[in-house]
Design an enzyme around this catalytic site. Structure first.
Site, PDB file in Angstrom:
ATOM      1  N   LYS A 123    -137.877  -1.225  54.191  1.00 15.39           N
ATOM      2  CA  LYS A 123    -138.574  -0.413  54.611  1.00 15.39           C
ATOM      3  C   LYS A 123    -138.620  -0.015  56.234  1.00 15.39           C
ATOM      4  O   LYS A 123    -138.747   1.126  56.715  1.00 15.39           O
ATOM      5  CB  LYS A 123    -139.964  -0.693  54.235  1.00 15.39           C
ATOM      6  CG  LYS A 123    -140.221  -0.880  52.691  1.00 15.39           C
ATOM      7  CD  LYS A 123    -139.865   0.649  52.018  1.00 15.39           C
ATOM      8  CE  LYS A 123    -140.344   0.595  50.829  1.00 15.39           C
ATOM      9  NZ  LYS A 123    -140.291   1.921  49.955  1.00 15.39           N
TER      10      LYS A 123
ATOM     11  N   SER B 188    -143.303   1.901  53.970  1.00 20.01           N
ATOM     12  CA  SER B 188    -144.616   0.857  53.819  1.00 20.01           C
ATOM     13  C   SER B 188    -145.087   0.272  54.987  1.00 20.01           C
ATOM     14  O   SER B 188    -144.233   0.266  56.087  1.00 20.01           O
ATOM     15  CB  SER B 188    -143.892  -0.385  52.837  1.00 20.01           C
ATOM     16  OG  SER B 188    -144.738  -1.400  52.751  1.00 20.01           O
TER      17      SER B 188
ATOM     18  N   ASP C  73    -130.968   8.069  38.965  1.00 17.38           N
ATOM     19  CA  ASP C  73    -130.982   6.796  39.458  1.00 17.38           C
ATOM     20  C   ASP C  73    -130.664   7.214  41.085  1.00 17.38           C
ATOM     21  O   ASP C  73    -129.617   7.369  41.474  1.00 17.38           O
ATOM     22  CB  ASP C  73    -129.803   6.178  38.852  1.00 17.38           C
ATOM     23  CG  ASP C  73    -129.520   4.677  39.490  1.00 17.38           C
ATOM     24  OD1 ASP C  73    -130.236   4.464  40.596  1.00 17.38           O
ATOM     25  OD2 ASP C  73    -128.398   3.980  39.026  1.00 17.38           O
TER      26      ASP C  73
ATOM     27  N   TYR D 202    -137.394  -6.898  51.559  1.00 17.25           N
ATOM     28  CA  TYR D 202    -137.938  -5.720  51.274  1.00 17.25           C
ATOM     29  C   TYR D 202    -138.535  -5.017  52.392  1.00 17.25           C
ATOM     30  O   TYR D 202    -138.452  -3.904  53.004  1.00 17.25           O
ATOM     31  CB  TYR D 202    -139.159  -5.955  50.225  1.00 17.25           C
ATOM     32  CG  TYR D 202    -140.089  -4.983  50.128  1.00 17.25           C
ATOM     33  CD1 TYR D 202    -139.778  -3.767  49.076  1.00 17.25           C
ATOM     34  CD2 TYR D 202    -141.347  -5.002  50.819  1.00 17.25           C
ATOM     35  CE1 TYR D 202    -140.648  -2.752  49.097  1.00 17.25           C
ATOM     36  CE2 TYR D 202    -142.335  -3.806  50.569  1.00 17.25           C
ATOM     37  CZ  TYR D 202    -141.941  -2.659  49.900  1.00 17.25           C
ATOM     38  OH  TYR D 202    -142.925  -1.652  49.699  1.00 17.25           O
TER      39      TYR D 202
END
Length: 246
Positions: A154, A137, A57, A150
């Site tokens: 990134k 990303s 994890d 999100y």
């Protein structure tokens, strides 16, 4: 065989971009640990490439420490760490993302990089060599609406890559990132909200080269950045996006 005799850990290595990186690393001669939450898939990929599967994890300090210990026990050293595991929230207005979703995205996408540095930088400093690769990303460079947190995670990863690179360069440790556009991975439907022909066509229309990224694309770029071919390359956030960010 650009990674002959190298040892590498790939988080989220059991599927998607991670599995593409794992397979390419193995084909180039590396010994690879497939680290993932999905034990069955990790074992399958590890068996395929003759590697090691390990449950991890990436948001847990204890779990990351155990992963590092397992790698050092198996190999004695770690040359390459790929921070690939990542998640997103569903597309929605930023104020509608609940606190639990926010915390999970930042823990998996951002905190994991910090935890990997704590786990592996000391050993790499002692060895005088090493390479980190962070899978960021295009969302961190050219954000899209409704994936705000999100996107931010990134962007954080890209800045972390650069600050790690400048601090670790004197120790012979290189740190780079790759920035893929969306691809055929388990996260694709989450990015689009729903996986329909119409949504795919809409998304592809934003990519000048007209196709999604593939695990093979990521593997090819990852091998270059983690090999001696890129011995003077550090702090780079390489866009692998068919022109999406132009």
């Amino acid at each position: 065989m650009r990674l002959r005799d190298k040892t590498a850990i790939v988080t989220g290595g059991a599927s998607g971009f991670g599995a593409g990186i794992v397979r390419k690393f193995a084909a180039e001669g590396a010994r690879v640990m497939v680290a993932d939450l999905n034990d069955d898939l990790a074992r399958d990929v590890a068996h395929e490439i003759g590697g090691i599967a390990h449950h991890v994890d990436v948001s847990s300090a204890d779990s990351m420490t155990q992963m590092a210990s397992a790698a050092y026990d198996a190999w004695g050293h770690v040359d390459i760490v790929v921070n690939n595991a990542g998640i997103t929230h569903m597309p929605k207005p930023m104020e509608d993302v609940d606190e639990g979703e926010f915390d999970r995205v930042l823990a998996v996408n951002a905190k994991s990089v910090y935890l990997s540095a704590r786990a592996f930088v000391p050993g790499m400093k002692k060895a005088g060599r090493g390479a980190f690769l962070n899978v960021a990303s295009t969302a961190g460079l050219s954000p899209r609406p409704n994936l705000n947190w999100y996107n931010a995670s990134k962007g954080w990863m890209i800045t972390a890559t650069k600050t790690m690179a400048i601090e670790l360069a004197p120790f012979g440790i290189r740190v780079n990132a790759i920035c893929p556009v969306a691809g055929e991975t388990p996260l694709l439907s989450s990015f689009m909200g729903e996986d329909t022909p119409e949504k795919r066509a809409q998304f592809l229309s934003t990519i000048p080269m007209g196709r999604f990224s593939t695990p093979e694309d990521m593997g090819n770029a990852a091998v270059f950045l983690c090999s001696e071919d890129a011995s003077l390359v550090t702090g780079v956030a390489m866009e692998i996006d068919g022109g999406r960010c132009i």
